[in-house]
Scaffold this motif. Sequence first.
Motif, PDB file in Angstrom:
ATOM      1  N   ALA A  42     -20.431  55.783 -58.616  1.00 33.43           N
ATOM      2  CA  ALA A  42     -20.196  56.621 -59.794  1.00 33.43           C
ATOM      3  C   ALA A  42     -18.944  57.266 -60.102  1.00 33.43           C
ATOM      4  O   ALA A  42     -18.755  57.593 -61.200  1.00 33.43           O
ATOM      5  CB  ALA A  42     -21.312  57.900 -59.722  1.00 33.43           C
ATOM      6  N   TRP A  78     -16.369  55.491 -60.272  1.00 31.27           N
ATOM      7  CA  TRP A  78     -15.579  54.404 -60.889  1.00 31.27           C
ATOM      8  C   TRP A  78     -15.980  54.409 -62.471  1.00 31.27           C
ATOM      9  O   TRP A  78     -16.892  53.537 -62.848  1.00 31.27           O
ATOM     10  CB  TRP A  78     -15.676  53.261 -60.171  1.00 31.27           C
ATOM     11  CG  TRP A  78     -15.003  53.007 -58.920  1.00 31.27           C
ATOM     12  CD1 TRP A  78     -15.662  53.247 -57.715  1.00 31.27           C
ATOM     13  CD2 TRP A  78     -13.768  52.984 -58.323  1.00 31.27           C
ATOM     14  NE1 TRP A  78     -14.777  53.179 -56.637  1.00 31.27           N
ATOM     15  CE2 TRP A  78     -13.558  53.107 -57.173  1.00 31.27           C
ATOM     16  CE3 TRP A  78     -12.642  52.658 -59.582  1.00 31.27           C
ATOM     17  CZ2 TRP A  78     -12.379  52.927 -56.575  1.00 31.27           C
ATOM     18  CZ3 TRP A  78     -11.200  52.402 -58.705  1.00 31.27           C
ATOM     19  CH2 TRP A  78     -10.980  52.462 -57.197  1.00 31.27           C
ATOM     20  N   GLN A  79     -15.568  55.146 -63.230  1.00 34.88           N
ATOM     21  CA  GLN A  79     -15.784  55.234 -64.732  1.00 34.88           C
ATOM     22  C   GLN A  79     -14.620  55.850 -65.353  1.00 34.88           C
ATOM     23  O   GLN A  79     -13.803  56.326 -64.840  1.00 34.88           O
ATOM     24  CB  GLN A  79     -16.988  56.144 -65.083  1.00 34.88           C
ATOM     25  CG  GLN A  79     -16.904  57.499 -64.276  1.00 34.88           C
ATOM     26  CD  GLN A  79     -18.068  58.428 -64.661  1.00 34.88           C
ATOM     27  OE1 GLN A  79     -18.603  58.663 -65.762  1.00 34.88           O
ATOM     28  NE2 GLN A  79     -18.558  58.887 -63.554  1.00 34.88           N
ATOM     29  N   GLY A  80     -14.473  55.292 -66.705  1.00 38.35           N
ATOM     30  CA  GLY A  80     -13.325  55.657 -67.427  1.00 38.35           C
ATOM     31  C   GLY A  80     -13.577  55.116 -69.036  1.00 38.35           C
ATOM     32  O   GLY A  80     -14.638  54.767 -69.433  1.00 38.35           O
ATOM     33  N   ARG A  81     -12.516  55.276 -69.550  1.00 38.01           N
ATOM     34  CA  ARG A  81     -12.598  55.033 -71.005  1.00 38.01           C
ATOM     35  C   ARG A  81     -12.588  53.546 -71.325  1.00 38.01           C
ATOM     36  O   ARG A  81     -12.137  52.696 -70.562  1.00 38.01           O
ATOM     37  CB  ARG A  81     -11.157  55.473 -71.728  1.00 38.01           C
ATOM     38  CG  ARG A  81     -10.731  54.766 -72.956  1.00 38.01           C
ATOM     39  CD  ARG A  81      -9.459  55.259 -73.533  1.00 38.01           C
ATOM     40  NE  ARG A  81      -9.029  54.821 -74.915  1.00 38.01           N
ATOM     41  CZ  ARG A  81      -8.291  55.277 -75.731  1.00 38.01           C
ATOM     42  NH1 ARG A  81      -7.674  56.295 -75.562  1.00 38.01           N
ATOM     43  NH2 ARG A  81      -8.039  54.675 -76.809  1.00 38.01           N
ATOM     44  N   SER A  82     -13.431  53.176 -72.395  1.00 37.65           N
ATOM     45  CA  SER A  82     -13.488  51.768 -72.483  1.00 37.65           C
ATOM     46  C   SER A  82     -13.059  51.469 -73.981  1.00 37.65           C
ATOM     47  O   SER A  82     -13.061  52.237 -74.964  1.00 37.65           O
ATOM     48  CB  SER A  82     -15.121  51.598 -72.957  1.00 37.65           C
ATOM     49  OG  SER A  82     -15.305  50.053 -73.570  1.00 37.65           O
ATOM     50  N   ARG A 109      -9.370  45.825 -69.967  1.00 40.98           N
ATOM     51  CA  ARG A 109      -9.931  46.238 -68.576  1.00 40.98           C
ATOM     52  C   ARG A 109      -9.180  47.250 -67.817  1.00 40.98           C
ATOM     53  O   ARG A 109      -7.949  47.171 -67.709  1.00 40.98           O
ATOM     54  CB  ARG A 109     -10.360  45.103 -67.990  1.00 40.98           C
ATOM     55  CG  ARG A 109     -11.312  44.135 -68.097  1.00 40.98           C
ATOM     56  CD  ARG A 109     -11.249  42.949 -67.338  1.00 40.98           C
ATOM     57  NE  ARG A 109     -10.174  42.437 -67.010  1.00 40.98           N
ATOM     58  CZ  ARG A 109      -9.619  41.532 -66.055  1.00 40.98           C
ATOM     59  NH1 ARG A 109     -10.628  41.126 -64.945  1.00 40.98           N
ATOM     60  NH2 ARG A 109      -8.645  40.971 -65.983  1.00 40.98           N
ATOM     61  N   PHE A 136     -11.760  50.554 -63.053  1.00 43.48           N
ATOM     62  CA  PHE A 136     -13.427  50.783 -62.899  1.00 43.48           C
ATOM     63  C   PHE A 136     -14.081  49.373 -63.362  1.00 43.48           C
ATOM     64  O   PHE A 136     -15.098  49.325 -62.810  1.00 43.48           O
ATOM     65  CB  PHE A 136     -13.673  51.943 -63.770  1.00 43.48           C
ATOM     66  CG  PHE A 136     -13.903  51.983 -65.265  1.00 43.48           C
ATOM     67  CD1 PHE A 136     -15.272  51.340 -65.578  1.00 43.48           C
ATOM     68  CD2 PHE A 136     -12.780  52.200 -65.953  1.00 43.48           C
ATOM     69  CE1 PHE A 136     -15.286  51.573 -66.991  1.00 43.48           C
ATOM     70  CE2 PHE A 136     -13.016  52.125 -67.400  1.00 43.48           C
ATOM     71  CZ  PHE A 136     -14.162  51.601 -67.774  1.00 43.48           C
ATOM     72  N   ASN A 137     -13.458  48.413 -64.277  1.00 45.63           N
ATOM     73  CA  ASN A 137     -14.305  47.544 -64.647  1.00 45.63           C
ATOM     74  C   ASN A 137     -14.192  46.419 -63.547  1.00 45.63           C
ATOM     75  O   ASN A 137     -15.384  45.429 -63.535  1.00 45.63           O
ATOM     76  CB  ASN A 137     -13.528  46.882 -65.854  1.00 45.63           C
ATOM     77  CG  ASN A 137     -13.891  47.798 -67.160  1.00 45.63           C
ATOM     78  OD1 ASN A 137     -12.719  48.053 -67.671  1.00 45.63           O
ATOM     79  ND2 ASN A 137     -14.945  48.065 -67.639  1.00 45.63           N
ATOM     80  N   ARG A 167     -11.000  58.702 -58.633  1.00 41.63           N
ATOM     81  CA  ARG A 167     -11.050  59.236 -59.641  1.00 41.63           C
ATOM     82  C   ARG A 167     -10.108  58.850 -60.632  1.00 41.63           C
ATOM     83  O   ARG A 167     -10.131  58.451 -61.842  1.00 41.63           O
ATOM     84  CB  ARG A 167     -11.836  60.578 -59.989  1.00 41.63           C
ATOM     85  CG  ARG A 167     -13.092  60.864 -59.526  1.00 41.63           C
ATOM     86  CD  ARG A 167     -13.337  62.234 -59.693  1.00 41.63           C
ATOM     87  NE  ARG A 167     -14.574  62.515 -59.321  1.00 41.63           N
ATOM     88  CZ  ARG A 167     -14.831  63.438 -57.955  1.00 41.63           C
ATOM     89  NH1 ARG A 167     -13.632  63.851 -57.438  1.00 41.63           N
ATOM     90  NH2 ARG A 167     -15.860  63.769 -57.484  1.00 41.63           N
ATOM     91  N   ALA A 220      -9.550  55.151 -61.076  1.00 39.98           N
ATOM     92  CA  ALA A 220     -10.510  54.354 -62.019  1.00 39.98           C
ATOM     93  C   ALA A 220      -9.966  53.845 -63.441  1.00 39.98           C
ATOM     94  O   ALA A 220     -10.435  52.895 -64.168  1.00 39.98           O
ATOM     95  CB  ALA A 220     -11.763  55.026 -62.184  1.00 39.98           C
ATOM     96  N   GLY A 221      -9.422  54.754 -64.142  1.00 39.58           N
ATOM     97  CA  GLY A 221      -8.948  54.827 -65.397  1.00 39.58           C
ATOM     98  C   GLY A 221      -7.680  53.857 -65.679  1.00 39.58           C
ATOM     99  O   GLY A 221      -7.385  53.730 -66.744  1.00 39.58           O
TER     100      GLY A 221
END
Length: 329
Positions: free
Chosen positions: A19, A21-25, A34, A37-38, A85, A88-89
């Motif tokens: 959880a 590993w998340q960020g802007r798409s 990519r 986090f991807n 964190r 990840a981005g």
Amino acid sequence: MVNVPMAQASELWTAADMALWQGRSDAGERGDTRRLFNIAAALNPFDETPLPAAARALLGFACDAGVQRNQGRTGAAQGPQAIRRMLAGLPVHDHEALYDAGDVSCQGDALEAAQHALARTVQAVLARGGFPVVLGGGHEIAWGTWQGLRGHLDASGDPGSVLVLNLDAHFDLRTARPGSSGTPFDQIATACQARGQTFHYACLGVSRLGNTAALFARADELQACWIEDIDMQERHMEKVLEQVQQVIDGVDHVYLTIDLDVLPAAVMPAVSAPAAYGVPMGVVEAIVDRVRRSGKLRVADLAEFNPRFDQDSHGARAAARLVYRLLQA
């Protein structure tokens, strides 16, 4: 050396929290958008399935006990998650794959058990063909990381020499026991002596104001190589890199350990002992790149990041940048 059974080591290990590993798409944009986090994937280090060649694996060491024993500012146990964190981005670029091997945690003051569990976990990643990058935690991380590498080399029948290359404002050669964040390299020196092996130690970025005369004497006694922070500024870059290359050329394997307090306080406020002077990020990064490209780097770790004392995520960004460089092929 490593004397904790694998089963007991795994009891102090927790699986990766994906959880984080998340960020802007930017999927609507053209080209490769990519971010890390991807591509991040969870890894169980105790699964014996071989990893892809030179697979990069992050491993956390959530520990405050060593810093607390060394009378420092606690909070570094939260460092591994904060660095993840921030990582990840970041954009993928030339990173092919990234594994998160979870965390080894220290329960209370049970530092020695946690260090041995870390050693077992590092050894397990190495045995699978991975390249571990360990995120601390205090610099007591080094005693665990080194034991993991040495255990792996022993199990592989490799008697090769290991350079401990420490980027740090402090020698961390305190001789008092029990161990703490101030003793790991003296513990390694003692272990090498017991094994009849040469202790190859280079400490770059040493602050004369951050180490007593006794610590300089201990470094002399151990025939350590060191460079003071005042001799590691941008204008000294070429000479410093030559010296780094010389110590690398004299060994078979390199363990790189970075205490983030080697950086100036304005760049890295989030450590137990911020540096009034420090070594510029550009110099530290150039050393990291030189070591990474040597072909001899087997394991690396980052120590002392303490989110409790960060300012506008300055420290997290600097730590993540260095980890990013270490993860490059």
